[in-house]
Design a protein around this motif. Structure first.
Motif, PDB file in Angstrom:
ATOM      1  N   SER A 234      25.532 -70.601  49.665  1.00 62.16           N
ATOM      2  CA  SER A 234      26.403 -69.498  50.028  1.00 62.16           C
ATOM      3  C   SER A 234      27.144 -69.871  51.294  1.00 62.16           C
ATOM      4  O   SER A 234      26.595 -70.516  52.188  1.00 62.16           O
ATOM      5  CB  SER A 234      25.596 -68.215  50.232  1.00 62.16           C
ATOM      6  N   SER A 235      28.413 -69.464  51.376  1.00 62.42           N
ATOM      7  CA  SER A 235      29.227 -69.793  52.537  1.00 62.42           C
ATOM      8  C   SER A 235      28.743 -69.027  53.757  1.00 62.42           C
ATOM      9  O   SER A 235      28.207 -67.918  53.635  1.00 62.42           O
ATOM     10  CB  SER A 235      30.690 -69.447  52.255  1.00 62.42           C
ATOM     11  N   PRO A 236      28.934 -69.577  54.940  1.00 65.58           N
ATOM     12  CA  PRO A 236      28.554 -68.850  56.148  1.00 65.58           C
ATOM     13  C   PRO A 236      29.391 -67.582  56.293  1.00 65.58           C
ATOM     14  O   PRO A 236      30.539 -67.516  55.844  1.00 65.58           O
ATOM     15  CB  PRO A 236      28.854 -69.855  57.272  1.00 65.58           C
ATOM     16  N   ARG A 237      28.819 -66.568  56.918  1.00 69.64           N
ATOM     17  CA  ARG A 237      29.525 -65.316  57.150  1.00 69.64           C
ATOM     18  C   ARG A 237      30.260 -65.416  58.483  1.00 69.64           C
ATOM     19  O   ARG A 237      29.667 -65.745  59.508  1.00 69.64           O
ATOM     20  CB  ARG A 237      28.558 -64.128  57.149  1.00 69.64           C
ATOM     21  N   VAL A 238      31.557 -65.133  58.433  1.00 69.15           N
ATOM     22  CA  VAL A 238      32.425 -65.362  59.585  1.00 69.15           C
ATOM     23  C   VAL A 238      33.141 -64.070  59.957  1.00 69.15           C
ATOM     24  O   VAL A 238      33.708 -63.390  59.099  1.00 69.15           O
ATOM     25  CB  VAL A 238      33.464 -66.458  59.281  1.00 69.15           C
ATOM     26  N   LEU A 239      33.119 -63.735  61.236  1.00 65.92           N
ATOM     27  CA  LEU A 239      33.893 -62.633  61.778  1.00 65.92           C
ATOM     28  C   LEU A 239      35.111 -63.210  62.489  1.00 65.92           C
ATOM     29  O   LEU A 239      34.979 -64.055  63.374  1.00 65.92           O
ATOM     30  CB  LEU A 239      33.058 -61.825  62.774  1.00 65.92           C
ATOM     31  N   VAL A 240      36.297 -62.757  62.099  1.00 67.80           N
ATOM     32  CA  VAL A 240      37.543 -63.190  62.730  1.00 67.80           C
ATOM     33  C   VAL A 240      38.092 -62.025  63.541  1.00 67.80           C
ATOM     34  O   VAL A 240      38.364 -60.953  62.989  1.00 67.80           O
ATOM     35  CB  VAL A 240      38.579 -63.650  61.697  1.00 67.80           C
ATOM     36  N   ALA A 241      38.247 -62.218  64.839  1.00 67.69           N
ATOM     37  CA  ALA A 241      38.731 -61.170  65.734  1.00 67.69           C
ATOM     38  C   ALA A 241      40.097 -61.548  66.285  1.00 67.69           C
ATOM     39  O   ALA A 241      40.241 -62.575  66.958  1.00 67.69           O
ATOM     40  CB  ALA A 241      37.745 -60.945  66.879  1.00 67.69           C
ATOM     41  N   THR A 242      41.103 -60.731  65.975  1.00 64.03           N
ATOM     42  CA  THR A 242      42.415 -60.878  66.591  1.00 64.03           C
ATOM     43  C   THR A 242      42.605 -59.737  67.593  1.00 64.03           C
ATOM     44  O   THR A 242      41.801 -58.803  67.641  1.00 64.03           O
ATOM     45  CB  THR A 242      43.532 -60.832  65.548  1.00 64.03           C
ATOM     46  N   ALA A 243      43.679 -59.790  68.346  1.00 64.97           N
ATOM     47  CA  ALA A 243      43.947 -58.698  69.283  1.00 64.97           C
ATOM     48  C   ALA A 243      44.572 -57.508  68.578  1.00 64.97           C
ATOM     49  O   ALA A 243      44.111 -56.373  68.716  1.00 64.97           O
ATOM     50  CB  ALA A 243      44.847 -59.182  70.409  1.00 64.97           C
ATOM     51  N   VAL A 244      45.633 -57.747  67.796  1.00 69.92           N
ATOM     52  CA  VAL A 244      46.421 -56.655  67.223  1.00 69.92           C
ATOM     53  C   VAL A 244      46.525 -56.821  65.705  1.00 69.92           C
ATOM     54  O   VAL A 244      46.317 -57.910  65.161  1.00 69.92           O
ATOM     55  CB  VAL A 244      47.834 -56.609  67.854  1.00 69.92           C
ATOM     56  N   PRO A 245      46.847 -55.726  65.009  1.00 67.40           N
ATOM     57  CA  PRO A 245      46.892 -55.775  63.539  1.00 67.40           C
ATOM     58  C   PRO A 245      47.844 -56.818  62.971  1.00 67.40           C
ATOM     59  O   PRO A 245      47.552 -57.409  61.926  1.00 67.40           O
ATOM     60  CB  PRO A 245      47.330 -54.347  63.159  1.00 67.40           C
ATOM     61  N   VAL A 246      48.988 -57.069  63.624  1.00 72.78           N
ATOM     62  CA  VAL A 246      49.920 -58.033  63.057  1.00 72.78           C
ATOM     63  C   VAL A 246      49.317 -59.437  63.025  1.00 72.78           C
ATOM     64  O   VAL A 246      49.590 -60.231  62.103  1.00 72.78           O
ATOM     65  CB  VAL A 246      51.268 -58.008  63.824  1.00 72.78           C
ATOM     66  N   GLU A 247      48.472 -59.768  63.995  1.00 73.68           N
ATOM     67  CA  GLU A 247      47.775 -61.054  63.967  1.00 73.68           C
ATOM     68  C   GLU A 247      46.718 -61.066  62.865  1.00 73.68           C
ATOM     69  O   GLU A 247      46.569 -62.061  62.139  1.00 73.68           O
ATOM     70  CB  GLU A 247      47.127 -61.326  65.322  1.00 73.68           C
ATOM     71  N   ARG A 248      45.969 -59.974  62.757  1.00 72.90           N
ATOM     72  CA  ARG A 248      44.983 -59.865  61.676  1.00 72.90           C
ATOM     73  C   ARG A 248      45.646 -60.033  60.317  1.00 72.90           C
ATOM     74  O   ARG A 248      45.139 -60.738  59.430  1.00 72.90           O
ATOM     75  CB  ARG A 248      44.287 -58.513  61.753  1.00 72.90           C
ATOM     76  N   ASP A 249      46.813 -59.406  60.139  1.00 74.84           N
ATOM     77  CA  ASP A 249      47.512 -59.479  58.863  1.00 74.84           C
ATOM     78  C   ASP A 249      48.016 -60.895  58.588  1.00 74.84           C
ATOM     79  O   ASP A 249      48.056 -61.339  57.427  1.00 74.84           O
ATOM     80  CB  ASP A 249      48.674 -58.494  58.835  1.00 74.84           C
ATOM     81  N   ALA A 250      48.402 -61.612  59.645  1.00 72.61           N
ATOM     82  CA  ALA A 250      48.846 -62.992  59.465  1.00 72.61           C
ATOM     83  C   ALA A 250      47.697 -63.873  58.986  1.00 72.61           C
ATOM     84  O   ALA A 250      47.880 -64.757  58.134  1.00 72.61           O
ATOM     85  CB  ALA A 250      49.411 -63.537  60.776  1.00 72.61           C
ATOM     86  N   VAL A 251      46.488 -63.625  59.505  1.00 73.58           N
ATOM     87  CA  VAL A 251      45.309 -64.348  59.022  1.00 73.58           C
ATOM     88  C   VAL A 251      45.010 -63.963  57.587  1.00 73.58           C
ATOM     89  O   VAL A 251      44.777 -64.819  56.714  1.00 73.58           O
ATOM     90  CB  VAL A 251      44.095 -64.061  59.923  1.00 73.58           C
ATOM     91  N   ALA A 252      45.036 -62.654  57.291  1.00 72.69           N
ATOM     92  CA  ALA A 252      44.709 -62.167  55.942  1.00 72.69           C
ATOM     93  C   ALA A 252      45.658 -62.729  54.895  1.00 72.69           C
ATOM     94  O   ALA A 252      45.265 -62.938  53.742  1.00 72.69           O
ATOM     95  CB  ALA A 252      44.735 -60.644  55.922  1.00 72.69           C
TER      96      ALA A 252
END
Length: 246
Positions: free
Chosen positions: A13-31
């Motif tokens: 099973s793959s490791p569980r990873v938490l990705v933390a950005t500052a603002v939603p637009v950065e989160r959306d770019a990762v997503a």
């Protein structure tokens, strides 16, 4: 990567990873780089977007709020019996010219709190010189090398500041104290502190949107940096999914 036994068969099973950005637009770019379906999960203090084995949060601007939000997600996962194996702080950042030009990707081999300490007549003293705490967190170096190789990212120190640099003099001062610094942002050290409290390693990945120095909003290339962040995570995600934290 965890190895499990199910009905006599070895599975991974793959490791569980938490990705933390500052603002939603950065989160959306990762997503945008991820192919798994997304599920929204409401947690106390933070909203989480789950995509496969990666959980994404917009943790807020600055080290304090980013630390608090990351701690909420880390604690919720631990209480659920499914703790994270890695925390990634991601987003855009200022880059120290000429080493980290606009549009480049940087992966930190050292996360440093650049303005945590005291200003004295003889100059700045980090909080460690005052006998307290820590001012840096080191990611797993083999993972840093894997990420850099997969993404073409530059490798060096990423500084965390509570006040963004707005002058050439301040940029020169920071670079003199931290000659390996490639980028400046506002969340990495806070996220790293939350991860360390849970015994979880941290990684920081930044796409450069502007030079560190005099503020010139007209010269910022936020769209280009967000595109670089998406492209970088498209190459980074397979590395994270196959990483063995043991």
């Amino acid at each position: 990567m965890d190895v499990q036994v199910q009905e006599g068969l070895l599975t991974t099973s793959s490791p569980r990873v938490l990705v933390a950005t500052a603002v939603p637009v950065e989160r959306d770019a990762v997503a945008e780089a991820l192919t798994s379906p997304a599920e929204e999960v409401a947690l106390p203090g933070v909203s989480l977007r789950r995509t496969g084995t990666l959980d994404l949060i917009a943790a807020g601007v600055g080290p304090a709020l980013a630390a608090a939000s990351a701690a909420c997600a880390l604690t919720a996962a631990a209480l659920r019996g499914a703790p994270y194996d890695l925390v990634v702080c991601a987003g855009i950042a200022g880059g120290f010219a000429p080493d980290a030009p606009v549009g480049s990707l940087v992966v930190a081999d050292d996360l440093v709190a650049a303005d945590l300490g005291a200003q004295t007549p003889d100059g700045f003293l980090p909080v460690t010189a005052l006998g307290f705490g820590t001012v840096n967190h080191r990611p797993p170096q083999p993972l840093v090398r894997e990420v850099a190789a997969a993404t073409g990212a530059l490798t060096g120190t990423v500084l965390t500041v509570s006040t963004a640099t707005g002058s050439a003099a301040r940029a020169a001062e920071l670079r003199a104290r931290h000659p390996r610094a490639l980028a400046e942002a506002m969340e990495g050290f806070g996220v790293a502190e939350a991860a360390a409290a849970h015994g979880v390693p941290v990684l920081e990945v930044r796409a450069v949107s502007n030079p560190v120095g005099p503020r010139d909003r007209a010269a910022w290339r936020i769209g280009d940096a967000l595109t670089a962040l998406t492209e970088g995570f498209g190459k980074l995600a397979p590395v994270l999914e196959s990483w063995n934290p043991a």
